[in-house]
Scaffold this active site. Structure first.
Site: not given
Ligand code: TTP
Ligand code: MG
Length: 408
Positions: A14, A112-113
């Site tokens: 992720d 992103d995961e």
């Molecule tokens: P996430 O992997 O949940 O968050 P992140 O990568 O920004 O942060 P983390 O380090 O905690 O993993 O989500 C991936 C991307 O998806 C995030 O950068 C933006 C998008 N996203 C949204 O657009 N809305 C949301 O509510 C969430 C949770 C994520």
């Molecule tokens: Mg993320």
């Protein structure tokens, strides 16, 4: 006796603060700053919601899905930038390329995961932890971004592990340690425990996954039914779900739809999925294909983009069958946020159908729809639930064939 399957090695990868990290990478003046992604593309804050915030901004309490106005109250000196989905999708593709170089068994869950099953690569690449390190390095080299990785014997534990030491984390849960690793965590960390289930569990005195894992099974079933037993298995770190890889040459057929305005109207969302499922099924039948896997693509108002896939018991080219699965997957991801885009795609086509050994036998209703569509165009016959929808659909064909209509 059947040979025992080896203990699996599953990775969950992720990216850290994904959209914000990309903006900081590309705009050096944003590095080290609290960055909030989700501003109005026309300038100013706008009235939207936060997609994500850099770790610097999270210290002020800013987080995903918060209204931008609230973020501004918490962090007025933050740097507010609009969403650039095309760019994030490109970077996502690079990340997934890195993962696919490790194994075919890559199941993306969002931009992103992804999960990877590296069981078959352990010998060649030196074990789960070494593979995780190599992946982190390769992602950094390719994209200049950091990822966090969890390594475990099942999906659930790998996913929780990847989140434990963000950013730039690596957490390995060794075989046999799953239950102990999960025990101190609150029950809401389990997939499938929403706010209602959480309340019921807490009322029964079950606060942590350890409480759930050790609860008497008869009592658990009496209180929570069959679902309770499933949850207990997960709480003990028993999760057999396979990583659904995308076969290398998997052709997929799909359609997606972006709403003119983000919507939370369930009737409309359901009707859209039905229409997409019918469209995909029609194209499968045209090629005499049946698909084994259905994938739902879901983007909400914050631009969060998720994909969820399920493999069917039997391959199908029937709209209703695709819809049933898509609807279930939808219910698994849909929360209170408005929806921006929905898509359905089908893949893992049945080889026998592909070789033309069996003539496709569409359900009578689908046959009728095909005949009418061929004669009068695809809007001539719509399901009753789709009637009354004003909005014109612009299905974006995702496959290599010609779209029925061009995306606008
Ligand atoms: P996430 O992997 O949940 O968050 P992140 O990568 O920004 O942060 P983390 O380090 O905690 O993993 O989500 C991936 C991307 O998806 C995030 O950068 C933006 C998008 N996203 C949204 O657009 N809305 C949301 O509510 C969430 C949770 C994520
Ligand atoms: Mg993320």
């Amino acid at each position: 006796m059947a040979p025992q399957a080896p203990v699996r090695t599953i990775l969950h990868v992720d990216m850290d603060a994904f959209y914000a990290a990309i903006e900081q990478r590309d705009r050096p003046e944003l590095r080290g700053q609290p960055v909030i992604v989700g501003a109005d593309p026309k300038g100013g804050l706008g009235r939207g919601v936060v997609s994500t915030a850099s770790y610097e901004a999270r210290r002020f309490g800013v987080g995903s899905a918060m209204p931008i106005s609230q973020a501004f109250k918490l962090c007025p000196h933050g740097r507010y930038v609009p969403v650039d989905m095309a760019k994030y999708a490109r970077v996502s593709g690079e990340v997934m390329d890195v993962l696919r170089a490790v194994t075919d068994l890559v199941e993306p869950l969002s931009v992103d995961e992804a999960f990877l099953d590296v069981t078959g690569r352990r010998r060649a690449l030196g074990g789960g932890e070494a593979i995780a390190r190599a992946i982190k390095q390769a992602i950094l080299a390719r994209t200049a971004l950091t990822a966090s990785v969890g390594v475990a014997t099942c999906k659930l534990v790998a996913k929780i592990a990847s989140d434990m030491r963000k950013p730039d984390g690596l957490v390995v849960v060794r075989p046999g340690q799953e239950a102990a690793f999960l025990a101190p965590l609150p029950v809401r960390r389990l997939w499938g425990v929403g706010p209602k289930m959480e309340e019921r569990l807490i009322k029964s005195g079950v606060h942590t996954l350890g409480d759930l894992a050790t609860l008497d099974a008869t009592r658990l079933e009496r209180r929570l039914g069959h679902h309770g037993l499933d949850l207990q298995r997960l709480a003990r770190g028993l999760d057999e779900r396979p990583v659904l890889g995308e076969a290398r040459d998997a052709k997929s057929l799909g359609e997606e739809h972006t709403f003119d305005q983000d919507t939370a109207d369930l009737t409309r969302l359901r009707a859209t999925l039905l229409e997409l499922a019918d469209g995909v099924a029609r194209r499968l039948r045209r090629r005499a294909l049946k698909a084994r896997t259905v994938t739902l693509k879901y983007r909400d108002e914050t631009f969060r983009t998720l994909t969820r896939a399920r493999t069917l018991a039997a391959p199908t080219d029937v709209g209703a069958a695709l819809f049933d699965v898509a609807w279930e997957l939808f219910q698994g991801v849909h929360g209170r946020r408005k929806v921006r885009l929905l898509g359905i795609s089908s893949s893992h086509f049945d080889e026998q159908a592909q070789l033309g050994l069996f003539a496709p036998t569409p359900a009578p209703a689908d046959q009728l729809r095909d005949a009418v569509a061929a004669r009068f165009g695809r809007d001539a016959l719509v399901r009753a639930s789709q009637l009354g929808r004003r909005e014109r659909r612009h299905p974006e064909a995702l496959a290599d064939d010609k779209p029925t209509r061009k995306p606008s």
